[in-house]
Design an enzyme around this catalytic site. Structure first.
Site, PDB file in Angstrom:
ATOM      1  CG  ASP A  28      46.299  47.972  41.551  1.00 64.11           C
ATOM      2  OD1 ASP A  28      46.023  48.876  40.884  1.00 64.11           O
ATOM      3  OD2 ASP A  28      47.408  47.313  41.374  1.00 64.11           O
ATOM      4  CG  HIS A  34      48.759  50.560  39.855  1.00 62.74           C
ATOM      5  ND1 HIS A  34      48.988  48.935  39.690  1.00 62.74           N
ATOM      6  CD2 HIS A  34      49.435  50.999  38.832  1.00 62.74           C
ATOM      7  CE1 HIS A  34      49.702  49.068  38.566  1.00 62.74           C
ATOM      8  NE2 HIS A  34      49.921  50.260  38.293  1.00 62.74           N
TER       9      HIS A  34
END
Length: 240
Positions: free
Chosen positions: A177, A208
């Site tokens: 992420d 993400h």
């Protein structure tokens, strides 16, 4: 064959008396009583992706209620991740978002969801990105029956309140992420992992928003695994 799903838009009064906000609803058709899931938006508003997720939750047999959390800034925001202009607008809305007010709006939605026709009185939350953070705040600050966080942002700053989570919280962390660097991920797993009510799953190499179908970082395998874990928990807590 997918379950028949009915959709509508409702209005919920804000608990502080400042007005009211809309919420998108998807529910299984029929007379059976179901648990409810308050769906918490990403920074892009209650858009097509969130409506599709609500349809998925309803197809599993739950009532999905997705409130417009940006209503105090601009009602009816619908953005995508498809252009820089939309990203810039989404970040501006996130930066202008009052999270304390957002928690109160989510609590009002939770109360409403528990009393909706066709509900069974149980209700949880499920959030993505900004909504993933808000789901964790609801686990800390509300009486929600269950909470699910997908790639929540800024969660390492909430670890000091991890002991306040007293109902099941499932956290899906994207291992790659770009908004949650490795030190933050380690702090999340350490801080929240000590609480037996919390389960943290990491998805190595996934970015993400890996579970946003059609999004820039969609990953079908990781999303299927994460969504299966979510489905099992919702079934156990809202139908059991």
């Amino acid at each position: 064959m997918p379950m028949s799903v009915e959709t509508s838009t409702i209005t919920i009064p804000a608990s502080d008396g400042s007005g009211s906000f809309s919420a998108y609803v998807a529910r299984p058709a029929g007379e059976a009583r179901h648990g409810a899931v308050v769906m918490i938006q990403e920074i892009f508003g209650v858009n097509a992706a969130m409506r599709a997720l609500c349809g998925w939750v309803a197809d599993m047999g739950f009532v999905a209620v997705c409130p417009d959390l940006f209503w105090r800034q601009q009602p009816g925001v619908e953005l995508t991740d498809g252009s820089k202009e939309e990203w810039d607008r989404a970040f501006a809305l996130m930066n202008g978002f009052d999270q304390d007010k957002g928690v109160e709006d989510l609590k009002a939605t939770l109360v409403h969801a528990r009393t909706m026709p066709g509900g069974n009185g149980r209700a949880g939350t499920m959030g993505f990105c900004l909504g993933g953070r808000m789901a964790v705040l609801m686990a800390i600050k509300s009486d929600s029956d269950v909470n699910v966080s997908y790639y929540g942002v800024g969660l390492d700053g909430l670890t000091g309140q991890a002991d306040e989570v007293d109902t099941p919280l499932l956290m899906h962390v994207a291992g790659a992420d770009k908004f949650v660097p490795p030190p933050a991920q380690a702090a999340i797993e350490e801080g929240f992992g000590r609480n037996p009510n919390v389960t943290v799953h990491s998805y190595p190499g996934k970015d993400h928003a890996f579970a946003r179908m059609g999004g820039h970082s969609w990953d079908g395998l990781a999303a299927t695994i994460a969504n299966g874990r979510t489905a099992e928990l919702l079934d156990r807590t809202l139908n059991g």
